[in-house]
Design a protein around this motif. Structure first.
Motif, PDB file in Angstrom:
ATOM      1  N   VAL A  48       0.856  -1.179   0.000  1.00  0.00           N
ATOM      2  CA  VAL A  48       0.000   0.000   0.000  1.00  0.00           C
ATOM      3  C   VAL A  48       0.891   1.226   0.000  1.00  0.00           C
ATOM      4  CG1 VAL A  48      -0.172   0.085   2.542  1.00  0.00           C
ATOM      5  CG2 VAL A  48      -1.970   1.125   1.134  1.00  0.00           C
ATOM      6  N   GLY A  49       0.435   2.281  -0.660  1.00  0.00           N
ATOM      7  CA  GLY A  49       1.212   3.514  -0.697  1.00  0.00           C
ATOM      8  C   GLY A  49       0.330   4.724  -0.893  1.00  0.00           C
ATOM      9  N   VAL A  50       0.945   5.901  -0.796  1.00  0.00           N
ATOM     10  CA  VAL A  50       0.250   7.184  -0.924  1.00  0.00           C
ATOM     11  C   VAL A  50       1.007   8.048  -1.924  1.00  0.00           C
ATOM     12  CG1 VAL A  50      -0.202   9.376   0.257  1.00  0.00           C
ATOM     13  CG2 VAL A  50      -0.786   7.212   1.364  1.00  0.00           C
ATOM     14  N   THR A  51       0.274   8.749  -2.763  1.00  0.00           N
ATOM     15  CA  THR A  51       0.893   9.726  -3.652  1.00  0.00           C
ATOM     16  C   THR A  51      -0.129  10.797  -4.006  1.00  0.00           C
ATOM     17  OG1 THR A  51       2.248   9.980  -5.642  1.00  0.00           O
ATOM     18  CG2 THR A  51       0.307   8.591  -5.849  1.00  0.00           C
ATOM     19  N   ARG A  52       0.359  11.945  -4.433  1.00  0.00           N
ATOM     20  CA  ARG A  52      -0.559  12.951  -4.965  1.00  0.00           C
ATOM     21  C   ARG A  52      -1.182  12.413  -6.251  1.00  0.00           C
ATOM     22  NH1 ARG A  52       3.471  17.637  -5.698  1.00  0.00           N
ATOM     23  NH2 ARG A  52       4.942  15.908  -5.513  1.00  0.00           N
ATOM     24  N   LYS A  53      -2.425  12.767  -6.503  1.00  0.00           N
ATOM     25  CA  LYS A  53      -3.102  12.282  -7.703  1.00  0.00           C
ATOM     26  C   LYS A  53      -2.326  12.656  -8.953  1.00  0.00           C
ATOM     27  CE  LYS A  53      -7.561  12.297 -10.090  1.00  0.00           C
ATOM     28  NZ  LYS A  53      -8.953  12.814 -10.099  1.00  0.00           N
ATOM     29  N   SER A  54      -1.698  13.831  -8.937  1.00  0.00           N
ATOM     30  CA  SER A  54      -0.943  14.291 -10.100  1.00  0.00           C
ATOM     31  C   SER A  54       0.287  13.436 -10.372  1.00  0.00           C
ATOM     32  CB  SER A  54      -0.516  15.752  -9.903  1.00  0.00           C
ATOM     33  OG  SER A  54       0.338  15.868  -8.766  1.00  0.00           O
ATOM     34  N   GLN A  55       0.680  12.595  -9.411  1.00  0.00           N
ATOM     35  CA  GLN A  55       1.871  11.758  -9.559  1.00  0.00           C
ATOM     36  C   GLN A  55       1.550  10.325  -9.979  1.00  0.00           C
ATOM     37  OE1 GLN A  55       5.232  12.845  -9.342  1.00  0.00           O
ATOM     38  NE2 GLN A  55       3.992  14.680  -9.634  1.00  0.00           N
ATOM     39  N   VAL A  56       0.305  10.063 -10.335  1.00  0.00           N
ATOM     40  CA  VAL A  56      -0.076   8.757 -10.902  1.00  0.00           C
ATOM     41  C   VAL A  56       0.049   8.845 -12.421  1.00  0.00           C
ATOM     42  CG1 VAL A  56      -2.018   7.177 -11.262  1.00  0.00           C
ATOM     43  CG2 VAL A  56      -1.654   8.206  -9.012  1.00  0.00           C
ATOM     44  N   PRO A  57       0.753   7.903 -13.098  1.00  0.00           N
ATOM     45  CA  PRO A  57       1.377   6.681 -12.576  1.00  0.00           C
ATOM     46  C   PRO A  57       2.866   6.823 -12.278  1.00  0.00           C
ATOM     47  CG  PRO A  57       1.365   6.571 -14.957  1.00  0.00           C
ATOM     48  CD  PRO A  57       0.783   7.930 -14.587  1.00  0.00           C
ATOM     49  N   THR A  58       3.394   8.074 -12.232  1.00  0.00           N
ATOM     50  CA  THR A  58       4.829   8.271 -12.032  1.00  0.00           C
ATOM     51  C   THR A  58       5.328   7.565 -10.785  1.00  0.00           C
ATOM     52  OG1 THR A  58       4.723  10.406 -13.153  1.00  0.00           O
ATOM     53  CG2 THR A  58       6.627  10.010 -11.742  1.00  0.00           C
ATOM     54  N   ARG A  59       4.561   7.656  -9.709  1.00  0.00           N
ATOM     55  CA  ARG A  59       4.974   7.025  -8.454  1.00  0.00           C
ATOM     56  C   ARG A  59       5.141   5.518  -8.622  1.00  0.00           C
ATOM     57  NH1 ARG A  59       7.943   7.109  -4.041  1.00  0.00           N
ATOM     58  NH2 ARG A  59       6.927   6.271  -2.193  1.00  0.00           N
ATOM     59  N   TRP A  60       4.229   4.896  -9.370  1.00  0.00           N
ATOM     60  CA  TRP A  60       4.305   3.447  -9.567  1.00  0.00           C
ATOM     61  C   TRP A  60       5.516   3.074 -10.410  1.00  0.00           C
ATOM     62  CZ3 TRP A  60      -1.446   3.400 -11.462  1.00  0.00           C
ATOM     63  CH2 TRP A  60      -2.275   3.752 -10.401  1.00  0.00           C
ATOM     64  N   ILE A  61       5.797   3.891 -11.403  1.00  0.00           N
ATOM     65  CA  ILE A  61       6.983   3.654 -12.238  1.00  0.00           C
ATOM     66  C   ILE A  61       8.235   3.719 -11.377  1.00  0.00           C
ATOM     67  CG2 ILE A  61       8.385   4.581 -14.118  1.00  0.00           C
ATOM     68  CD1 ILE A  61       5.759   5.625 -15.378  1.00  0.00           C
ATOM     69  N   ASP A  62       8.329   4.755 -10.522  1.00  0.00           N
ATOM     70  CA  ASP A  62       9.515   4.938  -9.688  1.00  0.00           C
ATOM     71  C   ASP A  62       9.722   3.778  -8.723  1.00  0.00           C
ATOM     72  OD1 ASP A  62       9.958   7.335 -10.942  1.00  0.00           O
ATOM     73  OD2 ASP A  62       9.235   8.582  -9.286  1.00  0.00           O
ATOM     74  N   GLN A  63       8.645   3.098  -8.364  1.00  0.00           N
ATOM     75  CA  GLN A  63       8.758   1.961  -7.451  1.00  0.00           C
ATOM     76  C   GLN A  63       8.988   0.638  -8.178  1.00  0.00           C
ATOM     77  OE1 GLN A  63       5.172   2.180  -5.065  1.00  0.00           O
ATOM     78  NE2 GLN A  63       6.164   3.493  -3.560  1.00  0.00           N
ATOM     79  N   GLY A  64       8.978   0.674  -9.500  1.00  0.00           N
ATOM     80  CA  GLY A  64       9.188  -0.553 -10.250  1.00  0.00           C
ATOM     81  C   GLY A  64       8.007  -1.505 -10.206  1.00  0.00           C
ATOM     82  N   ALA A  65       6.805  -0.964 -10.050  1.00  0.00           N
ATOM     83  CA  ALA A  65       5.603  -1.803  -9.989  1.00  0.00           C
ATOM     84  C   ALA A  65       5.187  -2.237 -11.391  1.00  0.00           C
ATOM     85  CB  ALA A  65       4.458  -1.039  -9.325  1.00  0.00           C
TER      86      ALA A  65
END
Length: 264
Positions: A117-134
């Motif tokens: 589970v994680g948290v990110t600003r809506k504007s950072q989807v899907p960048t956050r997932w990319i950065d985590q290697g998901a």
């Protein structure tokens, strides 16, 4: 050809596969185009991402003085449940805190090495997932501020992981999961304050990374200790460069280092 600049996290484009860009002050490199090529990385000096002084980097690309002073490195960045801007309470800089905290945030499930589970600003989807290697992810809650996202994450951490095993992620030893089932399984544990923001109808996002070969035994490059490194680039995943000899280099963890990067 040699490029010099201070490392900051790679910019990305959500394509298939994901496109990676290393951005310096006056140049940028499409890292996908370097796959299969030998590159040389040389440490030059430090450059704090805030004060720009040549001082050892403490955390998150900042020197120790800046890390304990600027709002971009406050505790609520890593622990969103500590956010207080919705209460008009200042931590380090209320104007900045309102700008970041009082905007839509997403609580999500991502599968990098396991479901987390994680948290990110809506504007950072899907960048956050990319950065985590998901390689797959799904939004489960969309709330109007960072605090609500934070308390939701804290509540769900009792039932699902909140960390990624970077070695497992890089080796691609990942089992596909049904994130829709996970979302429904976790729904009862969402705090009352956030229940109305549960997302009922959406689908998983699938991410494809540009990797020619995954490392069998990834070993992390410490550029400060080694001062330089040469290797053939064979993959990009998360914020990692993956090399043919199983060496991996986390750009995000090395923000604030000035390097020379040569294409051999």
């Amino acid at each position: 050809m040699t490029y010099q600049g201070v490392l900051t996290k790679m910019e990305t484009e959500f394509l298939s596969p994901i496109q990676y860009y290393l951005v310096f002050e006056s140049d940028f490199l499409n890292m996908n185009q370097l796959l299969g090529k030998t590159i040389h990385i040389q440490f030059v000096k430090y450059q704090c991402l805030n004060c720009e002084l040549d001082k050892p980097i403490y955390r998150q690309g900042f020197c120790k003085t800046c890390f304990f002073d600027i709002p971009q490195a406050a505790d609520w960045i890593m622990r969103p449940e500590l956010s207080t801007a919705h209460l008009e309470k200042e931590d380090r800089d209320l104007v900045y805190e309102k700008k970041v905290q009082l905007q839509p945030h997403i609580v999500y499930l991502a599968n990098s090495s396991n479901v987390k589970v994680g948290v990110t600003r809506k504007s950072q989807v899907p960048t956050r997932w990319i950065d985590q290697g998901a390689h797959e992810a799904i939004e489960i809650v969309e709330v109007p501020n960072r605090y609500l996202a934070g308390i939701t994450e804290v509540a769900l951490k009792d039932y699902v992981a909140d960390k990624t095993n970077w070695r497992t992620m890089l080796k691609n030893e990942v089992v596909d999961e049904n994130l829709l089932e996970w979302r429904e399984r976790l729904k009862p544990y969402i705090p009352n304050e956030a229940k109305e923001y549960f997302i009922e109808n959406n689908t998983e996002t699938i991410l494809e990374f540009p990797v020619q070969r995954y490392p069998e035994k990834p070993k992390s490059l410490n550029l400060i200790k080694s001062q330089n490194y040469s290797g053939k680039l064979v993959g990009l995943k998360g914020q990692y460069l993956i090399f043919e000899d199983d060496t991996v280099f986390n750009i995000r963890s090395n923000e604030g280092l000035v390097v020379d990067l040569s294409i051999l």
